[in-house]
Design a protein around this motif. Structure first.
Motif, PDB file in Angstrom:
ATOM      1  N   THR A 105       0.865  -1.174   0.000  1.00  0.00           N
ATOM      2  CA  THR A 105       0.000   0.000   0.000  1.00  0.00           C
ATOM      3  C   THR A 105       0.902   1.224   0.000  1.00  0.00           C
ATOM      4  O   THR A 105       1.540   1.536   1.014  1.00  0.00           O
ATOM      5  N   ILE A 106       0.963   1.883  -1.157  1.00  0.00           N
ATOM      6  CA  ILE A 106       1.841   3.053  -1.311  1.00  0.00           C
ATOM      7  C   ILE A 106       1.258   4.241  -0.555  1.00  0.00           C
ATOM      8  O   ILE A 106       1.972   4.967   0.125  1.00  0.00           O
ATOM      9  N   SER A 107      -0.042   4.436  -0.686  1.00  0.00           N
ATOM     10  CA  SER A 107      -0.758   5.489   0.036  1.00  0.00           C
ATOM     11  C   SER A 107      -2.191   5.025   0.220  1.00  0.00           C
ATOM     12  O   SER A 107      -2.558   3.934  -0.205  1.00  0.00           O
ATOM     13  N   SER A 108      -3.016   5.848   0.812  1.00  0.00           N
ATOM     14  CA  SER A 108      -4.411   5.463   1.017  1.00  0.00           C
ATOM     15  C   SER A 108      -5.150   5.281  -0.305  1.00  0.00           C
ATOM     16  O   SER A 108      -6.185   4.642  -0.353  1.00  0.00           O
ATOM     17  N   ARG A 109      -4.614   5.808  -1.396  1.00  0.00           N
ATOM     18  CA  ARG A 109      -5.264   5.699  -2.710  1.00  0.00           C
ATOM     19  C   ARG A 109      -4.528   4.805  -3.693  1.00  0.00           C
ATOM     20  O   ARG A 109      -5.086   4.422  -4.710  1.00  0.00           O
ATOM     21  N   ILE A 110      -3.268   4.449  -3.431  1.00  0.00           N
ATOM     22  CA  ILE A 110      -2.465   3.689  -4.404  1.00  0.00           C
ATOM     23  C   ILE A 110      -2.020   2.366  -3.781  1.00  0.00           C
ATOM     24  O   ILE A 110      -1.446   2.338  -2.692  1.00  0.00           O
ATOM     25  N   HIS A 111      -2.278   1.288  -4.515  1.00  0.00           N
ATOM     26  CA  HIS A 111      -1.957  -0.062  -4.064  1.00  0.00           C
ATOM     27  C   HIS A 111      -1.209  -0.782  -5.197  1.00  0.00           C
ATOM     28  O   HIS A 111      -1.601  -0.699  -6.354  1.00  0.00           O
ATOM     29  N   ALA A 112      -0.124  -1.502  -4.872  1.00  0.00           N
ATOM     30  CA  ALA A 112       0.649  -2.239  -5.885  1.00  0.00           C
ATOM     31  C   ALA A 112       0.825  -3.691  -5.444  1.00  0.00           C
ATOM     32  O   ALA A 112       0.767  -4.005  -4.252  1.00  0.00           O
ATOM     33  N   ASN A 113       1.035  -4.586  -6.433  1.00  0.00           N
ATOM     34  CA  ASN A 113       1.271  -5.990  -6.114  1.00  0.00           C
ATOM     35  C   ASN A 113       2.225  -6.616  -7.121  1.00  0.00           C
ATOM     36  O   ASN A 113       2.308  -6.176  -8.272  1.00  0.00           O
ATOM     37  N   LEU A 114       2.953  -7.620  -6.656  1.00  0.00           N
ATOM     38  CA  LEU A 114       3.851  -8.432  -7.476  1.00  0.00           C
ATOM     39  C   LEU A 114       3.578  -9.887  -7.152  1.00  0.00           C
ATOM     40  O   LEU A 114       3.251 -10.223  -6.010  1.00  0.00           O
ATOM     41  N   GLY A 115       3.736 -10.753  -8.137  1.00  0.00           N
ATOM     42  CA  GLY A 115       3.521 -12.168  -7.875  1.00  0.00           C
ATOM     43  C   GLY A 115       4.261 -13.043  -8.863  1.00  0.00           C
ATOM     44  O   GLY A 115       4.600 -12.618  -9.967  1.00  0.00           O
ATOM     45  N   ALA A 116       4.496 -14.264  -8.444  1.00  0.00           N
ATOM     46  CA  ALA A 116       5.106 -15.272  -9.311  1.00  0.00           C
ATOM     47  C   ALA A 116       4.457 -16.601  -8.960  1.00  0.00           C
ATOM     48  O   ALA A 116       4.158 -16.871  -7.787  1.00  0.00           O
ATOM     49  N   SER A 117       4.223 -17.418  -9.975  1.00  0.00           N
ATOM     50  CA  SER A 117       3.640 -18.729  -9.714  1.00  0.00           C
ATOM     51  C   SER A 117       4.194 -19.760 -10.679  1.00  0.00           C
ATOM     52  O   SER A 117       4.688 -19.435 -11.765  1.00  0.00           O
ATOM     53  N   TRP A 118       4.110 -21.003 -10.250  1.00  0.00           N
ATOM     54  CA  TRP A 118       4.514 -22.165 -11.046  1.00  0.00           C
ATOM     55  C   TRP A 118       3.423 -23.201 -10.876  1.00  0.00           C
ATOM     56  O   TRP A 118       2.885 -23.384  -9.782  1.00  0.00           O
ATOM     57  N   LYS A 141       4.807 -21.073 -15.949  1.00  0.00           N
ATOM     58  CA  LYS A 141       5.514 -20.136 -15.070  1.00  0.00           C
ATOM     59  C   LYS A 141       4.939 -18.756 -15.367  1.00  0.00           C
ATOM     60  O   LYS A 141       4.883 -18.345 -16.524  1.00  0.00           O
ATOM     61  N   THR A 142       4.510 -18.053 -14.315  1.00  0.00           N
ATOM     62  CA  THR A 142       3.836 -16.769 -14.497  1.00  0.00           C
ATOM     63  C   THR A 142       4.422 -15.737 -13.547  1.00  0.00           C
ATOM     64  O   THR A 142       4.696 -16.033 -12.386  1.00  0.00           O
ATOM     65  N   VAL A 143       4.608 -14.507 -14.056  1.00  0.00           N
ATOM     66  CA  VAL A 143       5.023 -13.364 -13.255  1.00  0.00           C
ATOM     67  C   VAL A 143       3.997 -12.266 -13.500  1.00  0.00           C
ATOM     68  O   VAL A 143       3.636 -12.005 -14.651  1.00  0.00           O
ATOM     69  N   THR A 144       3.503 -11.654 -12.427  1.00  0.00           N
ATOM     70  CA  THR A 144       2.493 -10.609 -12.552  1.00  0.00           C
ATOM     71  C   THR A 144       2.896  -9.371 -11.752  1.00  0.00           C
ATOM     72  O   THR A 144       3.646  -9.459 -10.776  1.00  0.00           O
ATOM     73  N   ALA A 156     -12.004   3.234  -9.388  1.00  0.00           N
ATOM     74  CA  ALA A 156     -10.555   3.002  -9.332  1.00  0.00           C
ATOM     75  C   ALA A 156     -10.044   2.752 -10.742  1.00  0.00           C
ATOM     76  O   ALA A 156     -10.764   2.255 -11.615  1.00  0.00           O
ATOM     77  N   LEU A 157      -8.800   3.088 -10.973  1.00  0.00           N
ATOM     78  CA  LEU A 157      -8.122   2.821 -12.234  1.00  0.00           C
ATOM     79  C   LEU A 157      -7.025   1.806 -11.938  1.00  0.00           C
ATOM     80  O   LEU A 157      -6.206   2.017 -11.045  1.00  0.00           O
ATOM     81  N   SER A 158      -7.033   0.691 -12.675  1.00  0.00           N
ATOM     82  CA  SER A 158      -6.069  -0.382 -12.418  1.00  0.00           C
ATOM     83  C   SER A 158      -5.307  -0.734 -13.681  1.00  0.00           C
ATOM     84  O   SER A 158      -5.853  -0.663 -14.785  1.00  0.00           O
ATOM     85  N   GLY A 159      -4.075  -1.151 -13.505  1.00  0.00           N
ATOM     86  CA  GLY A 159      -3.254  -1.647 -14.604  1.00  0.00           C
ATOM     87  C   GLY A 159      -2.523  -2.897 -14.154  1.00  0.00           C
ATOM     88  O   GLY A 159      -1.996  -2.941 -13.034  1.00  0.00           O
ATOM     89  N   ASP A 160      -2.526  -3.922 -14.995  1.00  0.00           N
ATOM     90  CA  ASP A 160      -1.876  -5.191 -14.674  1.00  0.00           C
ATOM     91  C   ASP A 160      -1.020  -5.644 -15.847  1.00  0.00           C
ATOM     92  O   ASP A 160      -1.383  -5.451 -17.007  1.00  0.00           O
ATOM     93  N   VAL A 161       0.083  -6.285 -15.524  1.00  0.00           N
ATOM     94  CA  VAL A 161       0.984  -6.861 -16.520  1.00  0.00           C
ATOM     95  C   VAL A 161       1.230  -8.305 -16.122  1.00  0.00           C
ATOM     96  O   VAL A 161       1.409  -8.605 -14.937  1.00  0.00           O
ATOM     97  N   GLN A 162       1.237  -9.198 -17.120  1.00  0.00           N
ATOM     98  CA  GLN A 162       1.479 -10.611 -16.832  1.00  0.00           C
ATOM     99  C   GLN A 162       2.349 -11.210 -17.927  1.00  0.00           C
ATOM    100  O   GLN A 162       2.122 -10.965 -19.109  1.00  0.00           O
ATOM    101  N   HIS A 163       3.326 -11.994 -17.515  1.00  0.00           N
ATOM    102  CA  HIS A 163       4.170 -12.746 -18.451  1.00  0.00           C
ATOM    103  C   HIS A 163       4.021 -14.221 -18.093  1.00  0.00           C
ATOM    104  O   HIS A 163       4.150 -14.592 -16.928  1.00  0.00           O
ATOM    105  N   GLU A 164       3.739 -15.050 -19.104  1.00  0.00           N
ATOM    106  CA  GLU A 164       3.522 -16.473 -18.854  1.00  0.00           C
ATOM    107  C   GLU A 164       4.321 -17.300 -19.853  1.00  0.00           C
ATOM    108  O   GLU A 164       4.355 -16.971 -21.030  1.00  0.00           O
TER     109      GLU A 164
END
Length: 175
Positions: A105-118, A141-144, A156-164
């Motif tokens: 949680t960057i601020s009360s209005r901005i939230h970020a996430n990272l993930g990896a899965s197999w 194998k996935t990275v998000t 809310a405005l959201s942006g997501d990136v995923q590599h698989e």
């Protein structure tokens, strides 16, 4: 020549086991479970002798969540399960999965996430009457990454990136 596939009409999975979920100190929480799972499927006309259409074995899950501070949470999960599948010539799949994620949680209005899965899925329990055109094993194998910004109370405005990346036993299905 026409390819004919015999696919079981149903899959019944029964499991018996235990699962524990509890906090481990002030910042760590865990969940762990183990079960014996048995799957059975309806016999199909034209079944090939010796081809296993049922599963019996251990399934399990383990997860940890670590609350680093008021803004950062980390998570890790590992699991093994038996699942139904829509793939031709497969009655069920055995799925092994592992994942790591971080929420910030960057601020009360901005939230970020990272993930990896197999994950590794093995398809079993089918009755093949023609050569297969689909893989028997799929490894992903996935990275998000993502960010979300609150624009108001209800928007809310959201942006997501995923590599698989996919790796299978049939090279045609690798990407």
């Amino acid at each position: 020549a026409v390819a004919v596939f015999a696919i079981p009409n149903d899959l019944q999975v029964s499991s018996i086991g235990v699962q524990f979920s509890r906090p481990i100190g002030m910042r760590l929480a865990g969940v762990a479970g183990v079960s014996y799972s048995k799957s059975t499927s309806e016999a199909v006309a034209g079944s090939v002798a010796g081809r296993n259409s049922d599963f019996g074995g251990l399934t399990a899950n383990v997860g940890l969540t670590y609350h680093v501070g008021p803004r950062i949470n980390l998570g890790a999960n590992v699991s093994r399960s038996v699942q139904a599948t829509i793939r031709q010539d497969a009655g069920y799949s055995i799925s092994n999965q592992a994942s790591l994620n971080a929420d910030y949680t960057i601020s009360s209005r901005i939230h970020a996430n990272l993930g990896a899965s197999w994950s590794r899925e093995e398809f079993r329990g089918g009755v093949l009457l023609a050569p297969t055109t689909a893989p028997d094993r799929v490894e992903l194998k996935t990275v998000t990454a993502g960010v979300s910004v609150k624009l108001g109370r209800k928007a809310a405005l959201s942006g997501d990136v995923q590599h698989e990346e996919s790796n299978t036993d049939l090279a045609l299905f690798n990407f």
